[in-house]
Write an enzyme that holds these catalytic residues in place. Structure first.
Site, mmCIF file in Angstrom:
data_model
loop_
_atom_site.group_PDB
_atom_site.id
_atom_site.type_symbol
_atom_site.label_atom_id
_atom_site.label_comp_id
_atom_site.label_asym_id
_atom_site.label_seq_id
_atom_site.Cartn_x
_atom_site.Cartn_y
_atom_site.Cartn_z
ATOM 1 N N ARG A 364 0.804 -1.222 0.000
ATOM 2 C CA ARG A 364 0.000 0.000 0.000
ATOM 3 C C ARG A 364 0.837 1.272 0.000
ATOM 4 N NH1 ARG A 364 -2.813 -3.220 3.973
ATOM 5 N NH2 ARG A 364 -4.533 -4.269 2.956
ATOM 6 N N VAL A 365 2.098 1.192 0.428
ATOM 7 C CA VAL A 365 2.912 2.411 0.458
ATOM 8 C C VAL A 365 4.272 2.248 -0.213
ATOM 9 C CG1 VAL A 365 1.846 3.321 2.556
ATOM 10 C CG2 VAL A 365 3.846 1.865 2.743
#
Length: 508
Positions: A364-365
């Site tokens: 997600r990052v």
């Protein structure tokens, strides 16, 4: 010789200097013991998480505070504690030695060495439980943590300060990903911590042997809580490893910590809770089992520049049963982390290693921290692999002849699948990954037979190391593909493909 009056004066002076000191010591007694749990009567001032000292020297940790008694988990053998033994407070919480002196050592969750290399002389300790950095103390993940695994660095990139879950069934290569990542940190100024929770001693010994073989133990700390140890040690093991990592992080260092695995950690905590007669919830886990892992994983962070810019990257491992990621503990940890790498049993048995399911795996990052050169050459790969999976399953049931576009998609997908395969303990540098993916994505391998793809990569990399070593240095320095680098890389690939195809034709 002293005269009587001189002796008298000396005695008076000593009496005047004497100060009587009264020390108050809280003393309790054991009223019940068994299964590594002791019930203690007395000690009304004891606090939750405080260390208690038993008469035999065994330590315990306060877990339950009741009206007249204390529920205490033992951090040593329970056969050394018996009913009626005296118990005293230490007025301190569980702490662990920290610092560079631990590098290259194997310790238990209390900081005692278990590698036979002698005592560890550290100057500082930290409490194993510590508040996670606040939002304002953090900064966005911006630096890549290179694993050396093509499938992860290209498709599920991880950044320093990220929490990326590794999840999958037993014997699908979860630990292998963690160990490969540690090996790849050589020379990258990253301290690695490997926390073994509830594993057999010979498994931990094998892991240490591998780390020594690849010269990775010198920047690694191993915290081992073996399966035959009290459940309280399994419970505190990941917190101890995290505290060791925080010492480096808060001093501006970069840390990679692997929790192997948190499923056994949750089971140990469930065992402790049931023995302490705490109320049970879903699957007999106590109600605070989510907090058990959230307060641990939230401590991994990328700190702000004001706090030194250090980072701690956490790779927790969770074992599933028959691929059930919707079970209680997997869903808890998935919701805490910043993405997951899902290892599929079917993929594993198709001899695709690492057995990463690209569809269910996500970061997600980490994409924000991915090396730009890799991002430039792998941007379309996830989509191509997804299309390949759908098309290949459809093609199995289709009796009609596929059109040329579908055939091309299948061909490209099969090439990518082969290219993403990687042997264990052989991490690949970022420039080398860029070389390989550039050749694939730009269609240089589209006319090569799929069975010849495994031969392509080692030969191509040997060719690049011999003839284009400076190009790798340029990519390492620039971290992105400039027009000049693309031009040189295209020329290099074309040159090699001419040689490769001619060699293969001659062999045929």
């Amino acid at each position: 010789m002293l005269r009587p009056e001189e002796i008298s004066n000396l005695l008076k002076k000593e009496i005047e200097k004497y100060q009587g000191r009264l020390e108050q010591v809280d003393v309790g007694s054991v009223i019940k013991v068994g299964d590594s749990i002791a019930t203690v009567y007395g000690l009304p001032g004891a606090k939750s998480g405080e260390l208690l000292q038993f008469e035999s020297g065994v330590l315990g940790m306060v877990m339950n505070l009741e009206l007249e008694t204390i529920g205490c988990v033992l951090l040593g053998p329970d056969d050394q504690v018996k009913e009626g033994d005296k118990v005293t407070r230490t007025e301190r919480v569980v702490e662990i030695p920290v610092g560079k002196e631990l590098l290259g050592r194997v310790i238990d969750p209390l900081g005692n060495p278990v590698d036979g290399k002698g005592p560890i002389r550290t100057k500082k300790t930290r409490p194993i439980e510590f508040q996670a950095p606040k939002v304002l103390d953090r900064k966005p993940v911006s630096e890549p943590l290179e694993t050396g695994l093509k499938a992860i660095d290209a498709l599920v990139p991880i950044g320093r300060g990220q929490r990326e879950l590794i999840v999958g069934d037993r014997q699908t290569g979860k630990t292998a990903i963690g160990i490969d990542t540690i090996i790849n940190q050589k020379g990258k100024d990253v301290i690695c911590i490997y926390v073994a929770i509830g594993q057999k001693a010979n498994s931990v010994a094998s892991t240490i042997e591998v780390l020594e073989k690849y010269d990775a133990l010198k920047y690694t700390i191993v915290v081992s809580a073996a399966a035959n140890q009290p459940p309280a040690l399994l419970y505190i093991a990941p917190y101890a490893g995290c505290a060791i990592g925080e010492e480096f992080m808060y001093n501006g260092g970069h840390v990679l910590i692997i929790y192997d695995d948190l499923s056994k950690h949750a089971v140990a905590y469930r065992e402790i809770s049931l023995l302490l007669r705490r109320p049970t919830g879903r699957e007999a886990y106590p109600g605070d089992v989510f907090y058990l892992h959230s307060r641990l994983l939230e401590r991994a962070a990328k700190l702000s520049d004001e706090l030194g810019g250090g980072s701690m990257t956490a790779l927790p491992i969770i074992e599933t049963q028959l691929g059930d990621v919707s079970a209680y503990i997997p869903t808890n940890v998935i919701s805490i982390t910043d993405g997951q790498i899902y290892l599929d049993t079917d993929v594993f048995y198709r001899n695709i290693r690492p057995a990463i399911d690209v569809g269910l795996s996500v970061s997600r990052v980490g994409g924000s921290a991915q090396v730009k050169a890799l991002k430039q050459v792998t941007g379309a790969m996830r989509m191509q692999l997804s299309q390949y999976r759908e098309l290949s399953s459809f093609a199995k049931f289709s009796s009609d002849e596929l059109d040329s576009a579908s055939k091309a998609q299948l061909k490209r997908g099969s090439i990518l699948t082969e290219i993403l395969k990687q042997k264990q303990f052989s991490p690949m540098s970022t420039p080398e990954q860029v070389f390989v993916f550039f050749a694939v994505v730009n269609g240089f391998l589209d006319n090569v037979k799929t069975e010849l793809i495994p031969q392509f990569e080692p030969k191509f990399l040997t060719f690049m190391r011999s003839n284009y070593a400076k190009l790798a240095q340029e990519i390492e320095k620039e971290r992105k593909l400039t027009d000049d680098i693309k031009e040189k890389l295209t020329k290099a690939v074309e040159q090699f493909m001419d040689m490769f195809t001619k060699t293969e034709d001659e062999e045929e």
